[in-house]
Design an enzyme around this catalytic site. Structure first.
Site, mmCIF file in Angstrom:
data_model
loop_
_atom_site.group_PDB
_atom_site.id
_atom_site.type_symbol
_atom_site.label_atom_id
_atom_site.label_comp_id
_atom_site.label_asym_id
_atom_site.label_seq_id
_atom_site.Cartn_x
_atom_site.Cartn_y
_atom_site.Cartn_z
ATOM 1 N N THR A 71 -0.237 41.825 7.498
ATOM 2 C CA THR A 71 0.835 42.357 6.653
ATOM 3 C C THR A 71 2.228 42.238 7.294
ATOM 4 O O THR A 71 2.354 42.038 8.495
ATOM 5 C CB THR A 71 0.516 43.828 6.279
ATOM 6 O OG1 THR A 71 -0.758 43.853 5.667
ATOM 7 C CG2 THR A 71 1.502 44.454 5.349
ATOM 8 N N GLY A 78 0.270 47.480 9.419
ATOM 9 C CA GLY A 78 -0.540 48.237 10.376
ATOM 10 C C GLY A 78 -1.759 48.908 9.771
ATOM 11 O O GLY A 78 -2.253 49.893 10.324
ATOM 12 N N GLY A 79 -2.247 48.395 8.626
ATOM 13 C CA GLY A 79 -3.440 48.997 8.022
ATOM 14 C C GLY A 79 -3.190 50.458 7.706
ATOM 15 O O GLY A 79 -2.070 50.848 7.368
ATOM 16 N N ARG A 123 0.436 44.869 -6.516
ATOM 17 C CA ARG A 123 -0.861 44.964 -5.833
ATOM 18 C C ARG A 123 -1.888 44.088 -6.550
ATOM 19 O O ARG A 123 -1.899 44.012 -7.783
ATOM 20 C CB ARG A 123 -1.313 46.431 -5.874
ATOM 21 C CG ARG A 123 -2.582 46.746 -5.108
ATOM 22 C CD ARG A 123 -2.369 46.672 -3.635
ATOM 23 N NE ARG A 123 -3.431 47.318 -2.877
ATOM 24 C CZ ARG A 123 -3.581 47.169 -1.558
ATOM 25 N NH1 ARG A 123 -2.763 46.406 -0.861
ATOM 26 N NH2 ARG A 123 -4.549 47.805 -0.918
ATOM 27 N N SER A 165 -3.958 51.422 -1.201
ATOM 28 C CA SER A 165 -3.228 50.855 -0.067
ATOM 29 C C SER A 165 -2.640 51.962 0.788
ATOM 30 O O SER A 165 -2.543 53.111 0.358
ATOM 31 C CB SER A 165 -2.099 49.977 -0.613
ATOM 32 O OG SER A 165 -1.237 49.578 0.415
ATOM 33 N N GLN A 218 -7.734 41.322 -0.295
ATOM 34 C CA GLN A 218 -7.280 42.701 -0.531
ATOM 35 C C GLN A 218 -8.366 43.599 -1.142
ATOM 36 O O GLN A 218 -8.300 44.822 -1.017
ATOM 37 C CB GLN A 218 -6.050 42.697 -1.435
ATOM 38 C CG GLN A 218 -5.065 43.818 -1.179
ATOM 39 C CD GLN A 218 -4.326 43.692 0.134
ATOM 40 O OE1 GLN A 218 -4.519 44.514 1.028
ATOM 41 N NE2 GLN A 218 -3.504 42.671 0.276
ATOM 42 N N ASP A 221 -9.945 46.564 0.568
ATOM 43 C CA ASP A 221 -9.295 47.883 0.633
ATOM 44 C C ASP A 221 -9.953 48.883 -0.335
ATOM 45 O O ASP A 221 -9.610 50.066 -0.327
ATOM 46 C CB ASP A 221 -7.788 47.786 0.340
ATOM 47 C CG ASP A 221 -6.985 47.437 1.588
ATOM 48 O OD1 ASP A 221 -7.595 47.248 2.654
ATOM 49 O OD2 ASP A 221 -5.748 47.361 1.496
HETATM 50 N N1 GLU Z 1 -4.175 45.992 3.169
HETATM 51 C C1 GLU Z 1 -3.513 47.088 3.784
HETATM 52 C C2 GLU Z 1 -2.952 48.031 2.764
HETATM 53 O O1 GLU Z 1 -2.604 47.623 1.704
HETATM 54 C C3 GLU Z 1 -2.412 46.652 4.689
HETATM 55 C C4 GLU Z 1 -2.971 45.889 5.831
HETATM 56 C C5 GLU Z 1 -2.115 45.883 7.039
HETATM 57 O O2 GLU Z 1 -1.069 46.459 7.113
HETATM 58 O O3 GLU Z 1 -2.499 45.284 7.986
HETATM 59 O O4 GLU Z 1 -2.840 49.179 3.014
#
Ligand code: GLU
EC number: 2.3.2.2
Length: 591
Positions: A406, A493-494, A112, A470, A443, A446
């Site tokens: 991602t 997928g955030g 990370r 994350s 990043q 986040d």
């Molecule tokens: N930055 C997000 C995370 O680490 C992932 C972003 C995504 O999946 O689109 O949780």
């Protein structure tokens, strides 16, 4: 690392291991197909397999496996090609988590990004303390953390690689030099995005002279990336973290004309990948291992399963690929409870302790049974965070930005190794800053933009050197008792990642679907807000039934990018079965 069993016990289990069943192949109707949804068949293989979000990337991994490489070798070659062909999602300018099992132990590799030494909890605040806008947060130098992908992959390769480091760079260097066809998804995202073309380097690479995105099928060459990769192939990850490339990254971040950042060559040089103990918990006949903090994914998924275990969601399987409203009710209520804890308590545990006795407190069976007791016949709509045993500190609520980008890849090899890796530049095209042939992550968005609220400091506030929380949830599932790897999966997928991955786990373990069927099921979940259902894929009768149970329903795109490999058994023979998300361009290769 999570070690399975003492050696003596392990040997005693060997006989059982041969006899024990993998997932039996359960015939199921294929899920209903909506428009703009490319059905995938699922793929089988006997010895080894890799699945990734782009066919060229999956092919690179496959070639390593075919040459006698292991899963880690395949993941590295795949990631390097993803940097080139799927730059909107991941790359060497970003970060990743990787869960690896070799039959003896499970390790969680943490690559990370870290916050610069010069950053503090005002990083995403205006002078009056209000949060900056989303655009200011994401685009420019401010949001760029020290990239972690290469250090992490190097660490994993030192421990488990079978092929020479430089060999793994072959496919990506060749494709960068000779060019690759711009995919439909890359073209679509270039067309949609308005910020990338404001970076002159990215504009010259991704757009034509009129500012139009390069067309689908255009052969795009990236000699800058070829040079960068050649240097890293020869000099190891040090060639990235020290010297020309690190200087170029820091200069790009500092020289942004309107939104410079604080990342320095010192921050980059000091980056360290970590090996952590995965979050492993038992669910029915399986042991499910996920990513520990700084990801919230492993804990949240284990909480959801722990809560669902008291309600037995297997009673409500999908029919013809359509999820049952009663299953969606249980799943989304469990999700609400898990996300409530996640949003308040989980952050980088190297900086902020978890409440009570840590992960064990959040997964305590009595605690989860109490939480499950809050689920009734009507939706609770919004859950409050719970009070895990031993908790003393009050935390404020996090308001980090998370928008889907991602990528996810999975691989199993012929030597008993298997892995699941989620990799990210955060937003689509990250910070929209291109340097030396690749894109820089954003990043740091986040982190929570607010540092405290009325309840106290926010656990996921910015601190120097800290890793942003994350949702990425690379997951490995083992048959309980035998330590046999039976499933590897994960998704982009955030913050919805947790729901996407939990859907596949419930689909395979509770409903007997194969991994392709589970991936292809319509997406559904709640992040402790509305009940979110995938647009065009859940019939009105189910929506009405959910509304009758008090759910506030929101229909949206729910764009996952799940990949998975599972062990199946037919006629007494184990084999690998891989699935890729019909919502993206992924595919599976194996022999
Ligand atoms: N930055 C997000 C995370 O680490 C992932 C972003 C995504 O999946 O689109 O949780």
């Amino acid at each position: 690392m999570y070690s399975f069993k003492p050696l003596a016990l392990r040997l005693a289990l060997l006989a059982a291991l041969c006899a024990s069943p993998a997932f039996a192949e359960v015939p199921q109707k294929a899920p209903e197909i909506a428009t703009a949804y490319a059905e995938k068949p699922g793929w089988t293989a006997k010895q080894f397999m890799v699945a990734a979000a782009n066919p060229l990337a999956a092919d690179a991994g496959y070639r390593m496996l075919k040459q006698g490489g292991g899963a880690i070798d395949a993941a590295i070659a795949t990631q390097l090609v993803l940097t080139l062909v799927e730059p909107q999602s991941s790359g060497i300018g970003g970060g990743a988590f990787l869960l690896y099992a070799d039959g003896q132990q499970v390790q969680a590799f943490d690559g990370r990004e870290t916050a610069p030494a010069g950053a503090d909890d005002t990083l995403f605040q205006n002078p009056d303390g209000s949060p900056v806008s989303r655009a200011t947060g994401v685009v420019g130098g401010r949001s760029v953390g020290a990239p972690g992908v290469l250090r992490m992959l190097e660490l994993a390769h030192k421990q488990h690689g079978k092929l020479a480091w430089a060999t793994l760079f072959g496919p990506a260097i060749k494709l960068s030099q000779d060019g690759f066809p711009v995919s439909q998804r890359l073209h679509g995202l270039l067309k949609w995005d308005q910020a990338l073309k404001r970076d002159p380097v990215a504009a010259a690479y991704f757009y034509d002279n009129d500012g139009q995105p390069l067309p689908i099928g255009y052969t795009l060459k990236n000699p800058e990336l070829a040079r960068t990769l050649r240097e890293i192939a020869a000099g190891g990850a040090d060639a990235f973290y020290h010297g020309r490339i690190a200087r170029d990254i820091a200069a790009k971040v500092a020289s942004h004309p309107t939104n410079p950042g604080k990342l320095t060559v010192r921050d980059i040089a000091g980056y360290q990948a970590k090996v952590r103990t995965p979050v492993c918990s038992h669910y029915k006949a399986w042991t499910v291992c996920g990513m520990p903090p700084p990801s919230s994914g492993g804990i949240a998924i284990a909480q959801m399963l722990g809560i669902l275990e008291t309600r037995d969601i297997s009673r409500f399987p999908p029919v013809g690929g359509v999820p049952d409203a009663r299953a969606i009710h249980l799943f989304t209520e469990a999700g609400r409870l898990a996300y409530a804890d996640r949003n308040r308590y989980v952050a980088d545990t190297d900086f902020v302790p978890l409440p009570g006795a840590g992960i064990a407190a959040l997964l305590d069976k009595t605690y989860l049974a109490q939480r499950a007791g809050l689920i009734g016949d009507k939706s609770m709509r919004r859950a409050e965070a719970g009070t895990p045993p031993g908790m003393q500190v009050a935390w404020g609520l996090d308001n980090a930005l998370q928008r889907p980008s991602t990528s996810h890849l999975v691989a199993v090899d012929a030597f008993g190794g298997g892995l699941s890796m989620t990799t990210s530049v955060e937003d689509a095209f990250g910070a929209r800053q291109m340097v030396d042939g690749f894109l820089l992550n954003n990043q740091l968005t986040d982190f929570s933009f607010d540092a405290r609220d009325a309840s106290g400091p926010v656990a996921n506030r910015v601190e120097p050197g800290k890793r942003p929380r994350s949702a990425m949830s690379p997951t490995l599932v083992f048959e309980k008792g035998t330590q046999k790897l039976v499933l590897a999966t994960g998704s982009p997928g955030g913050s919805s990642i947790i729901n996407y991955v939990a859907k596949v786990l419930v689909g395979t373990m509770d409903w007997g679907l194969n991994v392709q069927q589970a991936i292809s099921l319509p997406n559904f979940g709640s992040r402790n807000g509305p009940t979110e259902l995938e647009q065009g894929r859940i019939p009105a009768a189910q929506v009405d039934a959910l509304r009758a149970m008090g759910h506030e329903v929101r229909i949206s795109e729910q764009n996952s990018g799940l990949q998975g490999i599972m062990r199946l058994n037919a006629h007494g023979q184990d084999f690998w079965f891989g699935g890729a998300d019909p919502r993206r361009e992924g595919m599976v290769r194996g022999d």
